[in-house]
Scaffold this motif. Structure first.
Motif, PDB file in Angstrom:
ATOM      1  N   ARG A   1      47.324  35.274  42.171  1.00 60.49           N
ATOM      2  CA  ARG A   1      47.716  35.950  40.916  1.00 60.49           C
ATOM      3  C   ARG A   1      46.893  37.215  40.709  1.00 60.49           C
ATOM      4  NH1 ARG A   1      48.067  30.704  39.037  1.00 60.49           N
ATOM      5  NH2 ARG A   1      45.922  30.738  38.288  1.00 60.49           N
ATOM      6  N   LYS A   2      45.602  37.106  40.951  1.00 60.60           N
ATOM      7  CA  LYS A   2      44.722  38.276  40.794  1.00 60.60           C
ATOM      8  C   LYS A   2      45.101  39.380  41.787  1.00 60.60           C
ATOM      9  CE  LYS A   2      40.796  35.788  38.886  1.00 60.60           C
ATOM     10  NZ  LYS A   2      39.450  35.252  39.142  1.00 60.60           N
ATOM     11  N   ARG A   3      45.427  38.981  43.033  1.00 60.63           N
ATOM     12  CA  ARG A   3      45.831  39.976  44.032  1.00 60.63           C
ATOM     13  C   ARG A   3      47.112  40.677  43.597  1.00 60.63           C
ATOM     14  NH1 ARG A   3      46.260  38.079  50.034  1.00 60.63           N
ATOM     15  NH2 ARG A   3      47.756  36.671  49.079  1.00 60.63           N
ATOM     16  N   ALA A   4      48.071  39.924  43.050  1.00 64.03           N
ATOM     17  CA  ALA A   4      49.318  40.532  42.566  1.00 64.03           C
ATOM     18  C   ALA A   4      49.025  41.507  41.432  1.00 64.03           C
ATOM     19  CB  ALA A   4      50.294  39.448  42.113  1.00 64.03           C
ATOM     20  N   ASP A   5      48.117  41.121  40.520  1.00 62.29           N
ATOM     21  CA  ASP A   5      47.728  42.017  39.433  1.00 62.29           C
ATOM     22  C   ASP A   5      47.083  43.284  39.982  1.00 62.29           C
ATOM     23  OD1 ASP A   5      48.669  40.226  37.546  1.00 62.29           O
ATOM     24  OD2 ASP A   5      46.671  39.451  37.010  1.00 62.29           O
ATOM     25  N   LEU A   6      46.197  43.120  40.963  1.00 65.58           N
ATOM     26  CA  LEU A   6      45.549  44.289  41.572  1.00 65.58           C
ATOM     27  C   LEU A   6      46.573  45.190  42.265  1.00 65.58           C
ATOM     28  CD1 LEU A   6      42.298  42.721  43.079  1.00 65.58           C
ATOM     29  CD2 LEU A   6      42.436  44.418  41.231  1.00 65.58           C
ATOM     30  N   ASP A   7      47.500  44.596  42.991  1.00 65.79           N
ATOM     31  CA  ASP A   7      48.540  45.387  43.652  1.00 65.79           C
ATOM     32  C   ASP A   7      49.357  46.180  42.635  1.00 65.79           C
ATOM     33  OD1 ASP A   7      47.750  44.520  46.160  1.00 65.79           O
ATOM     34  OD2 ASP A   7      49.303  42.963  46.313  1.00 65.79           O
ATOM     35  N   GLN A   8      49.647  45.553  41.513  1.00 65.08           N
ATOM     36  CA  GLN A   8      50.391  46.245  40.454  1.00 65.08           C
ATOM     37  C   GLN A   8      49.569  47.410  39.893  1.00 65.08           C
ATOM     38  OE1 GLN A   8      51.697  43.779  37.217  1.00 65.08           O
ATOM     39  NE2 GLN A   8      52.457  45.505  36.042  1.00 65.08           N
ATOM     40  N   HIS A   9      48.279  47.176  39.645  1.00 62.14           N
ATOM     41  CA  HIS A   9      47.421  48.248  39.133  1.00 62.14           C
ATOM     42  C   HIS A   9      47.309  49.394  40.126  1.00 62.14           C
ATOM     43  CE1 HIS A   9      46.127  45.282  36.120  1.00 62.14           C
ATOM     44  NE2 HIS A   9      45.718  46.329  35.421  1.00 62.14           N
TER      45      HIS A   9
ATOM     46  N   GLY B   1      49.473  50.252  42.364  1.00 63.18           N
ATOM     47  CA  GLY B   1      50.752  50.959  42.332  1.00 63.18           C
ATOM     48  C   GLY B   1      50.845  51.904  41.146  1.00 63.18           C
ATOM     49  N   GLU B   2      50.392  51.451  39.982  1.00 68.03           N
ATOM     50  CA  GLU B   2      50.418  52.311  38.787  1.00 68.03           C
ATOM     51  C   GLU B   2      49.514  53.518  38.969  1.00 68.03           C
ATOM     52  OE1 GLU B   2      49.647  49.966  35.269  1.00 68.03           O
ATOM     53  OE2 GLU B   2      51.210  48.518  35.805  1.00 68.03           O
ATOM     54  N   PHE B   3      48.325  53.310  39.542  1.00 67.05           N
ATOM     55  CA  PHE B   3      47.433  54.447  39.775  1.00 67.05           C
ATOM     56  C   PHE B   3      47.997  55.396  40.831  1.00 67.05           C
ATOM     57  CE2 PHE B   3      43.950  52.087  37.624  1.00 67.05           C
ATOM     58  CZ  PHE B   3      43.508  53.120  36.791  1.00 67.05           C
ATOM     59  N   ARG B   4      48.684  54.878  41.820  1.00 68.49           N
ATOM     60  CA  ARG B   4      49.318  55.749  42.822  1.00 68.49           C
ATOM     61  C   ARG B   4      50.392  56.613  42.150  1.00 68.49           C
ATOM     62  NH1 ARG B   4      46.430  55.041  47.062  1.00 68.49           N
ATOM     63  NH2 ARG B   4      46.160  53.017  48.052  1.00 68.49           N
TER      64      ARG B   4
END
Length: 147
Positions: free
Chosen positions: A114-122, A124-127
């Motif tokens: 879950r944390k990895r998915a949250d990090l991936d989402q963050h 992506g937003e920063f990209r």
């Protein structure tokens, strides 16, 4: 102590079961401070014998310390580690302990995923922000890579 015996990454094959270790020896072997070992003792996770003020650690204490350190590296709380170690006292076959370790490991894996998915989402937003800001700077005639 079954968990430690089956899952210790740091501990080599069991040594002489009659061997006694000093706090300094265990500190060096596990690259931790004597204070850390005393903390685990204060928490009731290890219980060395005493000869005067000298702590005498058995092979069992060494194995428990190895599991404690591995459990901490894996993200288990001290309470979880204590419960897992205590299960061996209830069931010397180690079956209950192993089942509980499996269950808790699965919970930790799910939490980390879950944390990895949250990090991936963050990320992506920063990209997206990075791309938008770079495009805006270029549109204004500014090289986004220069200071």
């Amino acid at each position: 102590m079954s968990v430690a015996a089956t899952s210790s990454a740091h501990t080599p094959a069991p040594r002489d079961p009659q061997r006694i270790y000093s706090i300094a020896e265990l500190s060096r072997e596990f690259a931790i401070t004597p204070r850390t070992i005393r903390f685990y003792e204060d928490e009731g996770l290890i219980k060395p014998r005493r000869q005067g003020t000298t702590r005498l650690y058995t092979a069992g204490d060494r194995t428990r310390l190895s599991w404690i350190l591995r459990g901490k590296r894996l993200g288990f709380s001290l309470a979880e580690i204590r419960e897992l170690l205590d299960l061996y006292q209830v069931d010397r076959t180690g079956i209950q302990q192993l089942r509980e370790l499996l269950r808790r490991s699965q919970l930790h894996i799910a939490d980390l995923e879950r944390k990895r998915a949250d990090l991936d989402q963050h990320i992506g937003e920063f990209r997206d922000v990075e791309a938008q800001v770079s495009a805006e700077l270029k549109q204004r005639g500014v090289d986004p890579e220069s200071d």
